[in-house]
Design a protein around this motif. Sequence first.
Motif, PDB file in Angstrom:
ATOM      1  N   ARG A  66       5.398  40.540  36.813  1.00 14.31           N
ATOM      2  CA  ARG A  66       4.811  39.220  36.524  1.00 14.31           C
ATOM      3  C   ARG A  66       5.779  38.345  35.723  1.00 14.31           C
ATOM      4  N   ALA A  67       6.609  38.949  34.867  1.00 11.50           N
ATOM      5  CA  ALA A  67       7.576  38.178  34.075  1.00 11.50           C
ATOM      6  C   ALA A  67       8.724  37.672  34.933  1.00 11.50           C
ATOM      7  N   ALA A  68       9.014  38.376  36.008  1.00 13.37           N
ATOM      8  CA  ALA A  68      10.143  38.010  36.866  1.00 13.37           C
ATOM      9  C   ALA A  68       9.990  36.604  37.426  1.00 13.37           C
ATOM     10  N   PHE A  69       8.781  36.228  37.764  1.00 11.97           N
ATOM     11  CA  PHE A  69       8.554  34.926  38.409  1.00 11.97           C
ATOM     12  C   PHE A  69       9.024  33.767  37.539  1.00 11.97           C
ATOM     13  N   SER A  70       8.628  33.775  36.287  1.00 12.05           N
ATOM     14  CA  SER A  70       8.997  32.656  35.417  1.00 12.05           C
ATOM     15  C   SER A  70      10.495  32.608  35.124  1.00 12.05           C
ATOM     16  N   SER A  71      11.180  33.714  35.332  1.00 15.32           N
ATOM     17  CA  SER A  71      12.625  33.757  35.078  1.00 15.32           C
ATOM     18  C   SER A  71      13.457  33.184  36.210  1.00 15.32           C
ATOM     19  N   VAL A  72      12.837  32.950  37.348  1.00 18.97           N
ATOM     20  CA  VAL A  72      13.608  32.482  38.510  1.00 18.97           C
ATOM     21  C   VAL A  72      13.124  31.129  39.020  1.00 18.97           C
ATOM     22  N   LEU A  73      12.423  30.382  38.188  1.00 21.53           N
ATOM     23  CA  LEU A  73      11.861  29.106  38.644  1.00 21.53           C
ATOM     24  C   LEU A  73      12.913  28.112  39.152  1.00 21.53           C
ATOM     25  N   PRO A  74      14.034  27.901  38.443  1.00 25.16           N
ATOM     26  CA  PRO A  74      15.009  26.921  38.964  1.00 25.16           C
ATOM     27  C   PRO A  74      15.574  27.282  40.347  1.00 25.16           C
ATOM     28  N   PRO A  75      16.061  28.505  40.569  1.00 27.65           N
ATOM     29  CA  PRO A  75      16.571  28.788  41.913  1.00 27.65           C
ATOM     30  C   PRO A  75      15.461  28.850  42.968  1.00 27.65           C
ATOM     31  N   LEU A  76      14.286  29.281  42.570  1.00 25.65           N
ATOM     32  CA  LEU A  76      13.144  29.308  43.490  1.00 25.65           C
ATOM     33  C   LEU A  76      12.797  27.885  43.926  1.00 25.65           C
ATOM     34  N   ARG A  77      12.724  26.980  42.965  1.00 22.20           N
ATOM     35  CA  ARG A  77      12.439  25.567  43.251  1.00 22.20           C
ATOM     36  C   ARG A  77      13.494  25.004  44.194  1.00 22.20           C
ATOM     37  N   ALA A  78      14.754  25.286  43.898  1.00 22.24           N
ATOM     38  CA  ALA A  78      15.845  24.725  44.702  1.00 22.24           C
ATOM     39  C   ALA A  78      15.810  25.246  46.138  1.00 22.24           C
ATOM     40  N   GLU A  79      15.656  26.552  46.308  1.00 21.02           N
ATOM     41  CA  GLU A  79      15.719  27.120  47.655  1.00 21.02           C
ATOM     42  C   GLU A  79      14.504  26.763  48.507  1.00 21.02           C
ATOM     43  N   LEU A  80      13.318  26.822  47.908  1.00 20.54           N
ATOM     44  CA  LEU A  80      12.105  26.562  48.686  1.00 20.54           C
ATOM     45  C   LEU A  80      11.638  25.111  48.607  1.00 20.54           C
ATOM     46  N   GLY A  81      12.336  24.293  47.828  1.00 22.00           N
ATOM     47  CA  GLY A  81      11.982  22.887  47.718  1.00 22.00           C
ATOM     48  C   GLY A  81      10.612  22.668  47.085  1.00 22.00           C
ATOM     49  N   LEU A  82      10.303  23.442  46.053  1.00 16.85           N
ATOM     50  CA  LEU A  82       8.991  23.357  45.411  1.00 16.85           C
ATOM     51  C   LEU A  82       8.984  22.303  44.310  1.00 16.85           C
ATOM     52  N   SER A  83       7.875  21.616  44.205  1.00 16.03           N
ATOM     53  CA  SER A  83       7.695  20.636  43.134  1.00 16.03           C
ATOM     54  C   SER A  83       7.219  21.349  41.868  1.00 16.03           C
ATOM     55  N   ASP A  84       7.213  20.629  40.753  1.00 19.19           N
ATOM     56  CA  ASP A  84       6.666  21.183  39.515  1.00 19.19           C
ATOM     57  C   ASP A  84       5.200  21.542  39.696  1.00 19.19           C
ATOM     58  N   THR A  85       4.484  20.721  40.438  1.00 18.95           N
ATOM     59  CA  THR A  85       3.065  20.989  40.700  1.00 18.95           C
ATOM     60  C   THR A  85       2.898  22.291  41.472  1.00 18.95           C
ATOM     61  N   ALA A  86       3.712  22.495  42.489  1.00 16.01           N
ATOM     62  CA  ALA A  86       3.631  23.729  43.283  1.00 16.01           C
ATOM     63  C   ALA A  86       3.966  24.945  42.429  1.00 16.01           C
ATOM     64  N   LEU A  87       4.974  24.836  41.583  1.00 12.60           N
ATOM     65  CA  LEU A  87       5.332  25.952  40.707  1.00 12.60           C
ATOM     66  C   LEU A  87       4.206  26.256  39.722  1.00 12.60           C
ATOM     67  N   GLY A  88       3.600  25.215  39.163  1.00 12.40           N
ATOM     68  CA  GLY A  88       2.459  25.414  38.265  1.00 12.40           C
ATOM     69  C   GLY A  88       1.295  26.068  38.977  1.00 12.40           C
TER      70      GLY A  88
END
Length: 187
Positions: free
Chosen positions: A22-44
């Motif tokens: 569960r901790a892994a997810f929050s540690s990879v938000l920037p590259p996850l956002r960049a690769e999948l094109g996710l918005s802040d809303t989608a990440l939240g």
Amino acid sequence: LAPRWRLVLLLATAAALNYADRAAFSSVLPPLRAELGLSDTALGLMGSLFIWSYALASPVAGILADRYSRRLLVLVSLAGWSSVTLATGAAGGVLSLALLRIGLGVAESLYLPAATALLADHHDTTTRGRAMGLHSIGLNCGVVVGGAFAGYSAQHFGWRTGFVVLGLAGILLAFLARNGIVDAVKP
């Protein structure tokens, strides 16, 4: 090591993987956002989906832990959340990631009620506090190590690598526990 302390070691290891995943997810938000094109809303939303599914499934998990084999529930939870974590490394977009976050919440919710009850089954009032304390070390180490490992892996090998490694580690632990290799108590 006595069987009841081997159980604590096994559960602390499983707990570390539980919280690492569960901790892994929050540690990879920037590259996850960049690769999948996710918005802040989608990440939240992804974080919220995990928490809500975990919270809503927890009472049911507690009922199951009171009615069925706690050992089996721990193994099913471990194999389930590890499989979801592994699959997260292959997520291709918002929908698949959302479904995986929900699956992770449900699968992980089974663990804590069953593990806590299993520890109580094997530790009376003279050792229960110590057993629970050692189990808690696993939970907390998982947050620290899981987040750091996922972040390091993301920086050097891509964000998917941490999920694949953590997922495979959990599946391996479930296999070893299921086949008696690291088993501490019988069904």
